[in-house]
Structures are given as C-alpha cells and as structure tokens.
Design an enzyme around this catalytic site. Structure first.
Site, mmCIF file in Angstrom:
data_model
loop_
_atom_site.group_PDB
_atom_site.id
_atom_site.type_symbol
_atom_site.label_atom_id
_atom_site.label_comp_id
_atom_site.label_asym_id
_atom_site.label_seq_id
_atom_site.Cartn_x
_atom_site.Cartn_y
_atom_site.Cartn_z
ATOM 1 N N VAL A 8 99.858 164.049 -8.409
ATOM 2 C CA VAL A 8 99.650 164.417 -9.809
ATOM 3 C C VAL A 8 100.417 163.440 -10.693
ATOM 4 C CG1 VAL A 8 99.998 166.230 -11.545
ATOM 5 C CG2 VAL A 8 99.249 166.836 -9.237
ATOM 6 N N ARG A 45 109.391 177.901 -6.317
ATOM 7 C CA ARG A 45 110.352 178.531 -7.228
ATOM 8 C C ARG A 45 111.759 178.061 -6.901
ATOM 9 N NH1 ARG A 45 108.263 182.641 -10.058
ATOM 10 N NH2 ARG A 45 110.253 183.724 -10.245
ATOM 11 N N ASP A 90 115.825 186.020 -3.375
ATOM 12 C CA ASP A 90 115.375 184.662 -3.695
ATOM 13 C C ASP A 90 116.519 183.715 -4.040
ATOM 14 O OD1 ASP A 90 112.869 185.742 -3.475
ATOM 15 O OD2 ASP A 90 112.157 185.112 -5.449
ATOM 16 N N GLY A 150 99.228 173.044 -6.934
ATOM 17 C CA GLY A 150 99.859 173.751 -5.817
ATOM 18 C C GLY A 150 98.937 174.819 -5.260
ATOM 19 N N SER A 194 102.047 176.064 -9.931
ATOM 20 C CA SER A 194 102.618 176.956 -8.903
ATOM 21 C C SER A 194 103.061 176.084 -7.740
ATOM 22 C CB SER A 194 101.579 177.988 -8.467
ATOM 23 O OG SER A 194 100.339 177.352 -8.190
ATOM 24 N N HIS A 214 88.457 204.940 16.003
ATOM 25 C CA HIS A 214 87.161 204.286 15.780
ATOM 26 C C HIS A 214 86.412 205.027 14.683
ATOM 27 C CE1 HIS A 214 83.448 202.160 16.588
ATOM 28 N NE2 HIS A 214 82.816 203.336 16.564
#
Ligand code: NAI
Length: 475
Positions: free
Chosen positions: A247, A282, A322, A190, A279, A454
């Site tokens: 995979v 989730r 999540d 991943g 990874s 700047h």
C-alpha cells in the site's frame, strides 16, 4: 482522603470487569475504573469488545445476514419478498441498543457483586505503603489505594502510516461499525479478522468491497486447507481480495479516498473508494496510565511485560488481555482475569493457552483450536488427518448451507487430538466440543465413539473423527 481497596482493576473490558467480579466473589474489596463514555456521557462498561468490537459487529453481521437471506435465499424456500429494502440507520440503532443492554448488564453485575465502579481515567500516582496510589480523573475525581492493581486497558487500532483515522473516511473498527449509509465502494486494508468480518457485513448490504492484504497468503494463521476453502467462498460471494500488495499513498478527497498500491507482480494500481477501513492489527493501550510513575515495565511494542501468570515487573501489579502478550481475544482476556483474581486470593488460577479457540464470524464462519497441519509439519509431529464436508451432513442440507468442512488432526501414535479446524455453518458453536475434547486430552476415537444427536451439524465433528481412522459412515 484516599479510598482503600484490596484490588483495583483498571479497565472495564472483558479482562477487567471479569477480573473485578471474580475477585469480589472471592471476598475481596474491589474497585474498577473505566473511562468509556456512551453518547450521553454516561459510563459504557465492556471496553472495545462491547462498544466497538465483538458485540456490535455480531449485531451488524446478524442484520446483514438476514438481509442477504431475504435477498438471495428465501426464494429457495418458496418465500417471495416484494419491495425488500434496507434501513441501515435503523440497523445501526438496533446495534446501539444491543450494545447498551450489554453496558447496563455489566453495571448491574457490579452492583450485584459489590464492585465499586469509578467512571474516569485511572493513572498510577506512586507506590505507597502496602500498595499503589491510583488517581481517577473524569466524571469521578478520586484517589484510590489498592494492595493489588490489575491493568486491563486493552488495545487500540493501528493506523496506516500517513493515513490517520478520521472516522469519517478513513475508519478503524469504531467508524466501520457506525456507518449509517451503505458506501457504494468500500476499501479495506488488511484481510485479518476485522477486515473479513467488516467486509462481509457491508458487501451483504450492497457495497462493492475490495480488500488489500500485504501478505502473499490468505489467512496465514489458519490451517491452509481451511483458508483455501474460505477464500473460495468469499470470492464467490463477490469480495475482491488482493494478496501480496504494497500500500502506497492514501489521499483523502471531498468525494472519497484514493489508495495507490502495487500488486504482487509489482504493477502500480489505484483504488478509489467512498470509505476506507484500515484493519492492520491493534496496539496495546497504556495511554494516560502513567506507568513510569511506578516503574512498570513495557516492551518495545508498548505491551506491559508479564510472566506466564500475568505478573508484571512490580509486586502486586498484574496485567491481562490485549495490553499483554498473546492473542488479542476477549475470551483470552477473561480467562486471564479470572486466573489473576484467583491467584490474588491464594488459589491456583490457570489458563491453558493451547486450547484457546479462535473464531472469525464471517459466512461461512471459521473456527479452530490447537495446531494447524502446517504447524504440525514444522514441529515434526507425525499426525493423522480426517475431514468431513458439510455437503454430506443432513442438517446442513436442510439449512441450505453446505459450504465447508470439519478437519481433525490427531497424533499418529497416541491418537490424541492436536487440532480441529472448521469452516462452515455455526463453526463458532461447533468448536466448543473440540475445545472440551482437547482440554480433556481426548483421542479422535473418543469423539468417534460419542453419540451425537441426529440431525445436527455436530455429527460432522464425529464424522471427521471417524475419518481420522478412515471409517466415515456418511461420506
Ligand atoms: P489481524 O492481525 O487479524 O489482521 C491484520 C491483517 O493486516 C494481517 O493479515 C496483516 O498481514 C495485514 N496487514 C498488516 N499491515 C498491512 C499493510 N501495511 N498493508 C496491507 N496489509 C497489512 O488484525 P485485525 O483484523 O486488525 O484485528 C485486530 C485484532 O482484533 C486481532 O488480534 C484479532 O484477534 C482481534 N479481533 C478478533 C475478533 C474475533 O475473535 N472474531 C474479531 C475482531 C478482532
């Protein structure tokens, strides 16, 4: 005897602990239940983000970046380093100390805001008159009753079928952040956010890193031009990224992990590594929550079903972060937590899902807000694009980091900024200006007319805005 609260928050990650603090600020009597334990068995508030996510990964990224600079870039500045070495156990100990400062910081904030904290696992017991009964099991054994419940139980790493995490050789983000020795060969499945961040850390420390990605395109959600630029930089640094792979079997042996995979041409390949980080996304976490006891509705992915305002199928029960739809990002969870606390207090909480920034903390960093060029094309929106390379920015030259660019996309007729995409130094900080601009529905001309100090990297944002009108001054 049960303890009564106006609001019970389940989960002490960024969604939960922030919701608890905001509700307490608004005069509510608030409890927060969280079960995470530190190595001594004490509370470790902050959830995945603090314990095994955002915070520890940034601590390791910083250490590995210092090492990389000392190894490869100090000489350009006339600084000679003799006998440079890396003590990865010390690096991990420092990371653990950073995590602990954050854990303790949240405990302090709970005390300051009079949030009652319970260390244990919370589960729904039953609906009662005027609320819900919540059982706490663990260091604290309690029965709580809350008029409102906010579920913020987060997510867990998705395992590759047939290759469960053992956190010794097949690692999730948890194990990937706890390695105390640099693996000679590291494999990752991943090439998403975690894959790239972890791959960067361990490559800089000397691992030979190979990433196997299922999709044929690199970072498909990122603006194509930016993703291409990032891919070029990562490959130049030595990350091996294989796209369009399938995979196959993953075998764990005494010496390491062997991954059978097929490349984009359909040819069988084998990858032998010391450690494998998986990874591949989730999944929402509702383990032990017992949602069925009260009839709380989950979707087919296991996420708690909510409306745009984070209201669940049950009156008085809310869910954020999540564990619900939307991007799995700490700051998205925080915003939802604040908005829910405000709604409970009778205010008009609001989250603008169109201006949630994304950041990938690699080197170069990648950050964006709003729509990509490919999304605008798909939506049939007429737009103008302006880009400015860091190569032409004085501060970037002085920093010695001129990779990447700022790209601004604006509506062809109204000039409203529709998206900003950055790959390059400090992109994570630069994106904030663009989020503010989009939140206030600024035009590219607004940014072009604003005085930027700047020499700063932020002048590149102004120049990208000028480029939208084809009038850059420094390129
Ligand atoms: P991700 O969704 O970012 O990336 C997963 C990648 O794995 C995708 O590119 C996908 O195509 C690939 N994949 C899926 N199944 C596969 C398979 N069988 N074989 C090969 N490739 C496969 O998920 P990741 O990196 O695990 O991160 C999880 C979540 O954590 C994300 O939602 C992210 O937003 C969040 N996160 C955010 C961070 C940040 O904001 N900087 C840092 C770390 C995580």
């Amino acid at each position: 005897m049960s303890k009564q609260f106006d609001v019970i928050v389940i989960g002490g990650g960024p969604g939960g602990y922030i919701a608890a603090i905001r509700a307490a600020q608004l005069g509510k009597n608030v409890a927060c239940v969280d079960e995470w334990k530190n190595s001594q068995g004490g509370p470790a508030l902050g959830g995945t983000c603090t314990n095994i996510g955002c915070i520890p990964s940034k601590a390791l990224l910083q250490s590995s970046e210092h090492f990389d600079h000392a190894s490869h870039h100090f000489a350009d500045h006339g600084i000679a380093v003799k006998g440079l070495s890396m003590d990865s156990a010390k690096m991990v100990a420092r990371k653990d100390a950073v995590v602990k400062q954050n854990n303790d910081g949240i405990l302090y904030l709970f005390k300051k805001n009079k949030v009652s904290f319970f260390h244990g696992r919370a589960s729904f017991e039953k609906a009662v008159d005027g609320g819900y009964e919540i059982k706490v099991a663990g260091a604290a054994e309690e029965t709580l009753v809350g008029q409102h419940v906010i579920v913020a139980t987060g997510s867990t790493a998705r395992a590759l079928p047939g290759a469960p995490f053992d956190e010794t050789q097949i690692l999730s983000n948890d194990g990937a952040l706890a390695m105390t020795a640099v693996p000679k060969k590291l494999g990752l499945i991943g090439s998403g956010v975690i894959g790239l961040e972890m791959g960067s850390v361990w490559r800089r420390l000397g691992s030979e890193v190979t990433i196997l990605e299922g999709l044929p395109t690199f970072l498909g959600a990122v603006d194509e031009q930016i993703a291409k630029e990032a891919h070029k930089a990562f490959v130049k640094q030595g990350l091996k990224i294989e796209l369009g792979v399938t995979v196959g079997e993953v075998k764990v042996g005494k010496k390491g992990v062997s991954v059978a995979w097929t490349n984009a041409k359909g040819e069988a390949q084998k990858l032998d590594v010391d450690k494998l980080i998986v990874s591949i996304g989730r999944v929402p976490n509702t383990v032990g929550l017992n949602p069925q006891a009260v009839g709380l509705q989950l979707d087919e992915r296991g996420a708690i079903v909510v409306d745009g305002d984070c209201r669940t199928s049950l009156p008085g029960v809310w869910a954020v972060g999540d564990v619900v739809r939307g991007p799995m990002l700490a700051h998205k969870a925080e915003e939802e937590g604040v908005a829910v606390a405000e709604r409970i207090a009778g205010q008009h909480g609001h989250v603008n899902f169109n201006t949630i920034p994304w950041v990938i903390y690699t080197s170069p960093e990648i950050a964006w807000v709003g729509r990509t060029e490919q999304q605008l094309k798909a939506d049939g929106v007429a737009y103008k694009a302006g880009t400015f390379p860091f190569l032409a920015n004085g501060r970037a030259r002085a920093l010695g980091d001129t990779t990447g660019m700022v790209k601004m996309l604006a509506d062809a007729s109204t000039d409203e900024i529709l998206g900003v995409h950055i790959v390059g130094p400090m992109a994570s900080e630069l994106i904030a200006e663009c989020v503010v601009a989009m939140e206030f529905r600024a035009s590219s001309e607004d940014i072009a007319r604003i005085c930027h100090a700047h020499p700063t990297l932020s002048e590149s944002t102004k120049e990208a805005a000028l480029a939208v009108a084809k009038r850059t001054l420094n390129f």
